[in-house]
Write an enzyme that holds these catalytic residues in place. Structure first.
Site, short mmCIF file in Angstrom:
data_model
loop_
_atom_site.label_atom_id
_atom_site.label_comp_id
_atom_site.label_asym_id
_atom_site.label_seq_id
_atom_site.Cartn_x
_atom_site.Cartn_y
_atom_site.Cartn_z
N ASN A 1 2.12 -5.20 -2.97
CA ASN A 1 0.85 -5.71 -2.55
C ASN A 1 0.06 -4.60 -2.40
OD1 ASN A 1 -0.88 -7.92 -1.73
ND2 ASN A 1 -1.00 -7.27 0.16
N ASP B 1 -12.00 -10.78 -0.17
CA ASP B 1 -13.06 -10.85 0.72
C ASP B 1 -14.10 -10.09 -0.07
OD1 ASP B 1 -12.67 -8.31 1.64
OD2 ASP B 1 -11.74 -9.10 3.46
N GLU C 1 -5.77 -11.10 -0.75
CA GLU C 1 -6.57 -10.80 0.52
C GLU C 1 -8.02 -10.66 0.17
OE1 GLU C 1 -5.29 -7.24 2.49
OE2 GLU C 1 -3.28 -7.67 2.26
N HIS D 1 -10.39 -6.72 -1.78
CA HIS D 1 -11.29 -6.32 -0.73
C HIS D 1 -12.63 -5.73 -1.72
CE1 HIS D 1 -8.60 -7.40 2.37
NE2 HIS D 1 -7.90 -6.62 2.02
N GLU E 1 0.72 -1.33 -0.07
CA GLU E 1 0.14 0.16 0.02
C GLU E 1 0.91 1.13 -0.10
OE1 GLU E 1 -2.78 -0.34 3.23
OE2 GLU E 1 -3.19 -2.44 2.57
O1 G3I Z 1 -3.94 -8.65 19.12
C1 G3I Z 1 -4.37 -7.07 19.78
C2 G3I Z 1 -4.94 -7.52 20.99
O2 G3I Z 1 -3.91 -7.93 21.86
C3 G3I Z 1 -5.62 -6.30 21.61
O3 G3I Z 1 -6.29 -6.54 22.61
C4 G3I Z 1 -6.90 -5.78 20.59
C5 G3I Z 1 -7.37 -4.44 20.94
O4 G3I Z 1 -7.81 -3.77 19.81
O5 G3I Z 1 -6.06 -5.26 19.34
C6 G3I Z 1 -5.48 -6.72 18.73
O6 G3I Z 1 -4.80 -6.28 17.45
C7 G3I Z 1 -5.64 -5.92 16.39
C8 G3I Z 1 -5.22 -7.01 15.30
O7 G3I Z 1 -5.75 -6.78 14.19
C9 G3I Z 1 -5.36 -8.56 15.90
O8 G3I Z 1 -6.78 -8.71 15.92
C10 G3I Z 1 -5.55 -4.70 16.11
O9 G3I Z 1 -6.01 -3.99 17.04
C11 G3I Z 1 -6.25 -4.45 14.87
O10 G3I Z 1 -5.87 -3.14 14.10
C12 G3I Z 1 -5.73 -5.46 13.61
O11 G3I Z 1 -6.61 -5.27 12.38
C13 G3I Z 1 -5.87 -5.83 11.31
C14 G3I Z 1 -5.64 -4.84 9.94
O12 G3I Z 1 -5.00 -5.23 9.11
C15 G3I Z 1 -4.56 -3.55 10.48
O13 G3I Z 1 -4.70 -2.60 10.08
C16 G3I Z 1 -6.76 -6.87 10.80
O14 G3I Z 1 -6.93 -7.95 11.66
C17 G3I Z 1 -6.20 -7.44 9.47
O15 G3I Z 1 -7.20 -8.15 8.89
C18 G3I Z 1 -5.84 -6.32 8.40
O16 G3I Z 1 -5.47 -6.64 7.28
C19 G3I Z 1 -5.01 -5.43 6.40
C20 G3I Z 1 -3.81 -6.29 5.56
O17 G3I Z 1 -2.80 -6.64 6.48
C21 G3I Z 1 -3.39 -5.53 4.46
N1 G3I Z 1 -4.59 -4.95 3.56
C22 G3I Z 1 -5.74 -4.49 4.28
C23 G3I Z 1 -6.30 -5.39 5.21
C24 G3I Z 1 -7.70 -4.83 5.84
O18 G3I Z 1 -7.39 -3.84 6.82
#
Ligand code: G3I
Length: 365
Positions: free
Chosen positions: A215, A281, A279, A251, A173
């Site tokens: 990516n 969905d 990715e 997405h 990105e």
């Molecule tokens: O693991 C912590 C946990 O310990 C904590 O209590 C909790 C509180 O918010 O957060 C948890 O971490 C989260 C993590 O996902 C795991 O669940 C983060 O806050 C959250 O921001 C994170 O989101 C991820 C996101 O990227 C971050 O921007 C999504 O799971 C993930 O699916 C998403 O994936 C991205 C790709 O990497 C890049 N392309 C876009 C895609 C969708 O946004």
């Protein structure tokens, strides 16, 4: 159509015992005309009928956790998929909470699981503007110091998995939407636009064989953003900067697939690049009473089929990764309120029409 359960037991017996050899009614079909059993998984169908194209899934919190949902997840994972991507565990922040600490435990377990189950693993992601640790984003680094951090990170992480991964998302990105200027990430601000090239060169130095990917999202069809990525990668190819593929995140919104995806894939392929759908969905409205409508799930199913079919059609495309297994574990509803149900399985691990549509495609129906 004849129920498989009606004649299956006979397969274990002799034809005569089933009435096939004594001149009575022939109730057993010859084995070579028995239809595809509905129990064939996506993985089985892909590996027998479309071995070029791997089918992957992002793995996150449900991976080897101690609850019932995790057990269901772990059962379905190697049965239906032959590739996986750690959803968050290889990102800079989770992986490297301090400059001195690399926390490989969970990602190592995922990569080991993939290897033990003859699955591919994608590395996601080395350089991104999100999920970076505070020590990195708050530091007052000079350009040289920032280059050193970038290169030490890539050398350590790519070196750690040398020879074990199918691909790395080296840079994720880098472009904004719209007119698609380079995004003002911590890397862009501290280093400048050559951070991208430096990242690819450092990755190649750390693993000479892993496929290196750029990516991004909203680059699946023709448009200003995919033009910018195309120009970046065309220039890299022309100058010998090591890049092997383009990852199209995909997405999508049901009913709104880009119409020019095939042309766009073809032009990237013509540069000599591989293509992976990294990715996938496809979200639907979920705010109506009762959740997603049957009509929207039918559109979603057709769209899933279309995306997988594009990868089957374009020779350069060798993997489709769905961004999570069940609708309950997707990032989508948290980011797009009122939208969701974007994956192949519902919240209870029941396969959805989208799953059936992909399976039908893979089976040749
Ligand atoms: O693991 C912590 C946990 O310990 C904590 O209590 C909790 C509180 O918010 O957060 C948890 O971490 C989260 C993590 O996902 C795991 O669940 C983060 O806050 C959250 O921001 C994170 O989101 C991820 C996101 O990227 C971050 O921007 C999504 O799971 C993930 O699916 C998403 O994936 C991205 C790709 O990497 C890049 N392309 C876009 C895609 C969708 O946004």
């Amino acid at each position: 159509m004849r129920s498989p359960s009606r004649f299956l037991p006979c397969l274990a017996l002799t034809l005569a015992a089933c009435g096939g050899g004594g001149g009575g009614e022939q109730i057993v079909k010859p084995i070579d005309t028995i239809p595809q059993l509905p129990t064939q998984s996506l993985r089985q169908l892909a590996e027998t009928r479309h071995p070029r194209v791997a089918i992957g899934v992002a793995v996150g919190g449900l991976f080897q956790s101690s609850n019932a949902r995790s057990q269901q997840f772990m059962t379905i994972l190697p049965r239906e998929f032959n590739a996986l991507t750690p959803e968050n565990d290889l990102k800079f922040g989770p992986l490297r909470p301090t400059r001195e600490t690399y926390n490989y435990t969970r990602a190592d377990a995922m990569v080991a699981f993939a290897r033990a189950n003859n699955m591919k693993a994608r590395g996601h992601v080395l350089v991104w503007h999100q999920q970076n640790p505070g020590w990195l984003t708050n530091g007052t680094w000079t350009r040289d110091q920032a280059i050193q951090i970038l290169e030490e990170h890539i050398a350590n992480v790519v070196g750690h998995y040398r020879g074990q991964l199918a691909a790395w998302d080296v840079v994720n990105e880098a472009f904004e939407d719209g007119a698609a200027p380079l995004r003002q990430s911590v890397w862009m601000q501290r280093i400048g636009r050559d951070y991208i090239e430096r990242a690819f060169r450092a990755a190649r130095a750390a693993d000479p064989t892993v496929a290196l990917y750029y990516n991004d999202y909203n680059i699946e069809g023709l448009g200003a953003k995919s033009d910018s990525v195309y120009e970046l990668l065309r220039d890299f190819k022309a100058r010998g900067v090591p890049v092997d593929g383009v990852g199209m995140q995909a997405h999508f919104i049901a009913g709104q697939l880009p119409a020019t995806m095939r042309q766009n894939m073809d032009r990237f392929a013509a540069l000599g690049l591989k293509i992976q759908i990294t990715e996938l969905d496809i979200r639907v409205p979920t705010s109506s009473v009762g959740g997603a409508s049957a009509a929207s799930l039918a559109t979603q199913a057709q769209n899933y089929r279309d995306v997988f079919n594009l990868c089957l059609q374009v020779q350069a495309c060798d993997m489709v990764v769905v961004w999570g297994m069940t609708d309950a574990d997707s990032w989508v509803p948290g980011t797009f309120p009122g939208q969701g149900d974007a994956l192949l399985y519902d919240a209870f691990f029941n396969p959805k029409p989208a799953y059936t549509a992909v399976r039908g495609l893979l089976a040749g129906n």
